[in-house]
Enzyme design. Structure first.
Site, PDB file in Angstrom:
ATOM      1  CB  ALA A 228      -0.833  -0.157   1.392  1.00 54.57           C
ATOM      2  CB  CYS A 229       1.930   3.715  -1.814  1.00 52.31           C
ATOM      3  SG  CYS A 229       1.398   3.943  -3.273  1.00 52.31           S
ATOM      4  N   PRO A 230       0.210   5.891  -0.489  1.00 50.46           N
ATOM      5  CG  PRO A 230       1.574   7.768   0.386  1.00 50.46           C
ATOM      6  CD  PRO A 230       1.652   6.367  -0.047  1.00 50.46           C
TER       7      PRO A 230
END
EC number: 2.7.1.202
Length: 108
Positions: A10-12
Site C-alpha cells: 500500500a502507498c498513499p
C-alpha cells in the site's frame, strides 16, 4: 507443509508503486518456492483481501507499505516483516532470503 508467503502492499496514492511492489514480491516468492497471495490497498480500494485463514497459514508475512494499512489489526498475533515499497521493488528476492535466514536462526 507447503511454504506460503503473504504480503500487503500500500502507498498513499495507490497507483504505481503498490502494484510494482506486489508484482516483484510475487515473482520472487514463486521463484523461492512459495505459494503466494498479495493484497493491495490502492486507489481502487482493497484488492485480493487476505483472509484470517491466509494469515494463519502464512510462513512469511510482509508489509510493503508507505501508509498504515486498513484493517491492520488482522496481523496483531503474527510476526510481520515491514519493508519499504522501494526495497520490495529493488530487492524482493534478497529480502525474502534475509527473512528466511532470520526465521531459521530463531528456530535454532
Amino acid at each position: 507443509m507447503s511454504k506460503k508467503l503473504i504480503a500487503l502492499c500500500a502507498c498513499p496514492m495507490g497507483l504505481a508503486h503498490t502494484f510494482m511492489a506486489a508484482q516483484v514480491l510475487e515473482e520472487a516468492a514463486v521463484e523461492a518456492g512459495y505459494e503466494v497471495k498479495i493484497e493491495t490497498q490502492g486507489a481502487d480500494g482493497i484488492q485480493n483481501r487476505l483472509t484470517a485463514q491466509d494469515i494463519a497459514e502464512a510462513t512469511i508475512i510482509i508489509h510493503s507499505v508507505a501508509v498504515t494499512p486498513e484493517d491492520n489489526e488482522r496481523f496483531e498475533s503474527r510476526d510481520v516483516y515491514e519493508i519499504t515499497l522501494q526495497d520490495a521493488i529493488k530487492n524482493a528476492a534478497g529480502i525474502i532470503k534475509e527473512i528466511e535466514e532470520m526465521i531459521a536462526s530463531e528456530q535454532q
